[in-house]
Design a protein around this motif. Structure first.
Motif, mmCIF file in Angstrom:
data_model
loop_
_atom_site.group_PDB
_atom_site.id
_atom_site.type_symbol
_atom_site.label_atom_id
_atom_site.label_comp_id
_atom_site.label_asym_id
_atom_site.label_seq_id
_atom_site.Cartn_x
_atom_site.Cartn_y
_atom_site.Cartn_z
ATOM 1 N N HIS A 174 0.798 -1.216 0.000
ATOM 2 C CA HIS A 174 0.000 0.000 0.000
ATOM 3 C C HIS A 174 0.829 1.263 0.000
ATOM 4 C CE1 HIS A 174 -4.155 -1.022 -0.301
ATOM 5 N NE2 HIS A 174 -3.986 -2.042 0.512
ATOM 6 N N GLY A 175 1.207 1.679 -1.197
ATOM 7 C CA GLY A 175 1.663 3.038 -1.395
ATOM 8 C C GLY A 175 0.407 3.852 -1.630
ATOM 9 N N LEU A 176 -0.733 3.142 -1.550
ATOM 10 C CA LEU A 176 -2.008 3.806 -1.818
ATOM 11 C C LEU A 176 -2.385 4.718 -0.660
ATOM 12 C CD1 LEU A 176 -3.909 0.690 -3.137
ATOM 13 C CD2 LEU A 176 -2.984 2.549 -4.470
ATOM 14 N N PRO A 177 -3.009 5.828 -0.940
ATOM 15 C CA PRO A 177 -3.402 6.746 0.129
ATOM 16 C C PRO A 177 -4.387 6.079 1.080
ATOM 17 C CG PRO A 177 -4.424 7.376 -1.940
ATOM 18 C CD PRO A 177 -3.434 6.302 -2.248
ATOM 19 N N ALA A 178 -4.172 6.263 2.393
ATOM 20 C CA ALA A 178 -5.095 5.691 3.372
ATOM 21 C C ALA A 178 -6.479 6.268 3.132
ATOM 22 C CB ALA A 178 -4.622 6.011 4.782
ATOM 23 N N GLY A 179 -7.462 5.394 3.160
ATOM 24 C CA GLY A 179 -8.828 5.869 2.962
ATOM 25 C C GLY A 179 -9.197 6.017 1.499
ATOM 26 N N GLY A 180 -8.211 5.827 0.611
ATOM 27 C CA GLY A 180 -8.498 5.987 -0.802
ATOM 28 C C GLY A 180 -8.750 4.650 -1.461
ATOM 29 N N GLY A 181 -9.694 4.583 -2.331
ATOM 30 C CA GLY A 181 -9.957 3.364 -3.089
ATOM 31 C C GLY A 181 -9.007 3.254 -4.264
ATOM 32 N N LEU A 182 -8.970 2.063 -4.884
ATOM 33 C CA LEU A 182 -8.086 1.848 -6.035
ATOM 34 C C LEU A 182 -8.483 2.727 -7.211
ATOM 35 C CD1 LEU A 182 -7.656 -2.006 -6.254
ATOM 36 C CD2 LEU A 182 -6.422 -0.342 -4.889
ATOM 37 N N HIS A 184 -9.204 5.655 -7.592
ATOM 38 C CA HIS A 184 -8.654 7.001 -7.740
ATOM 39 C C HIS A 184 -7.124 7.032 -7.736
ATOM 40 C CE1 HIS A 184 -12.735 8.282 -7.305
ATOM 41 N NE2 HIS A 184 -12.824 7.639 -6.154
ATOM 42 N N ALA A 185 -6.492 5.854 -7.594
ATOM 43 C CA ALA A 185 -5.032 5.832 -7.545
ATOM 44 C C ALA A 185 -4.461 5.976 -8.954
ATOM 45 C CB ALA A 185 -4.570 4.528 -6.917
ATOM 46 N N ASP A 186 -3.286 6.589 -9.047
ATOM 47 C CA ASP A 186 -2.682 6.734 -10.358
ATOM 48 C C ASP A 186 -2.014 5.426 -10.775
ATOM 49 O OD1 ASP A 186 0.469 7.033 -9.923
ATOM 50 O OD2 ASP A 186 -0.638 7.869 -8.236
ATOM 51 N N GLN A 187 -1.650 5.379 -12.065
ATOM 52 C CA GLN A 187 -1.168 4.124 -12.637
ATOM 53 C C GLN A 187 0.132 3.629 -12.010
ATOM 54 O OE1 GLN A 187 -0.368 3.563 -16.982
ATOM 55 N NE2 GLN A 187 -2.587 3.699 -17.036
ATOM 56 N N ILE A 188 1.068 4.552 -11.749
ATOM 57 C CA ILE A 188 2.371 4.158 -11.201
ATOM 58 C C ILE A 188 2.211 3.600 -9.797
ATOM 59 C CG2 ILE A 188 4.620 5.042 -10.450
ATOM 60 C CD1 ILE A 188 4.370 7.049 -12.800
ATOM 61 N N THR A 189 1.381 4.263 -8.984
ATOM 62 C CA THR A 189 1.126 3.776 -7.620
ATOM 63 C C THR A 189 0.545 2.368 -7.665
ATOM 64 O OG1 THR A 189 0.667 6.044 -6.972
ATOM 65 C CG2 THR A 189 -0.015 4.340 -5.439
ATOM 66 N N LEU A 190 -0.388 2.152 -8.583
ATOM 67 C CA LEU A 190 -1.014 0.841 -8.693
ATOM 68 C C LEU A 190 -0.018 -0.218 -9.148
ATOM 69 C CD1 LEU A 190 -4.555 1.478 -10.175
ATOM 70 C CD2 LEU A 190 -3.981 0.509 -7.965
ATOM 71 N N GLN A 191 0.842 0.167 -10.108
ATOM 72 C CA GLN A 191 1.869 -0.755 -10.609
ATOM 73 C C GLN A 191 2.780 -1.199 -9.470
ATOM 74 O OE1 GLN A 191 3.866 1.222 -13.803
ATOM 75 N NE2 GLN A 191 2.560 0.224 -15.318
#
Ligand SMILES: [Zn+2]
Length: 206
Positions: A174-182, A184-191
């Protein structure tokens, strides 16, 4: 009675107001645009509105949007028997798919555990997931749920349910923002989140 727009106009504005994110002002503006702009194509819009709900439904297997029994992803033979990536919503699938790093299949739960909103395991597509894992024997199950409290609770619950099935279980990093769903995440973060996944038994750092 004070002067107002004609009844059909008000009816149109009333329907538009029911759309998410459209307030009374916007509804009036859109209705005006539809009736007076030469680029407006109300008949085409109306036809699309009438046909799409009947033509698009959840894929029988993964819950993504489909026009047939199976969605385009599930229909690809090369993807079967590979990883199953578990997400909360069908709308999480496309952002992951667009990273181009994942060649397996998906499973949308239809939400996450939220006891306060009366959403328990029976309200989610957890039983169908267990059935799929038994039937498809994937090489790995990747839990890709959001990083907030409810997402964590759902990940923990799934881990307990799925662990006895003997399939390697990982969760995305999880480099994903806390409280944020997938969604709205950008492509690089998801990768990064996908490639940095780790065994689901481990606690998240931090
Ligand atoms: Zn599918």
């Amino acid at each position: 009675m004070p002067l107002d727009y004609p009844a059909p106009f008000l009816e149109l504005a009333r329907e538009l107001r029911r759309l998410p994110g459209v307030g009374p002002r916007s509804a009036e503006r859109i209705a005006l645009w539809l009736l007076s702009n030469k680029d407006a194509r109300p008949a085409a819009l109306s036809a699309a509105l009438a046909s799409a709900p009947a033509a698009v439904h959840p894929c029988r297997r993964c819950g993504f949007f489909a026009t047939g029994d199976l969605c385009e992803i599930c229909a690809q033979p090369s993807r079967s028997g590979r990883e199953i990536c578990v997400v909360e919503h069908a709308t999480d699938i496309l952002p992951l798919e667009r990273t181009g790093t994942f060649g397996g299949v998906y499973h949308a739960l239809g939400g996450r555990l939220a006891p306060l909103d009366h959403i328990g395991p029976d309200q989610l597509r957890i039983e169908p997931l267990v059935a799929r894992v038994r039937e498809e024997a994937p090489c790995e199950i990747i839990l890709a749920l959001s990083a907030d409290v409810e997402g964590e609770a759902t990940t923990n619950y799934l881990r307990e349910i799925l662990a006895p099935l003997g399939v390697p279980l990982t969760r995305i990093a999880h480099g994903l923002p806390a409280g944020g769903g997938l969604e709205h995440a950008d492509q690089i973060t998801l990768q990064r989140a996908l490639s940095g996944r780790r065994p689901a038994g481990e606690r998240q750092p931090g």
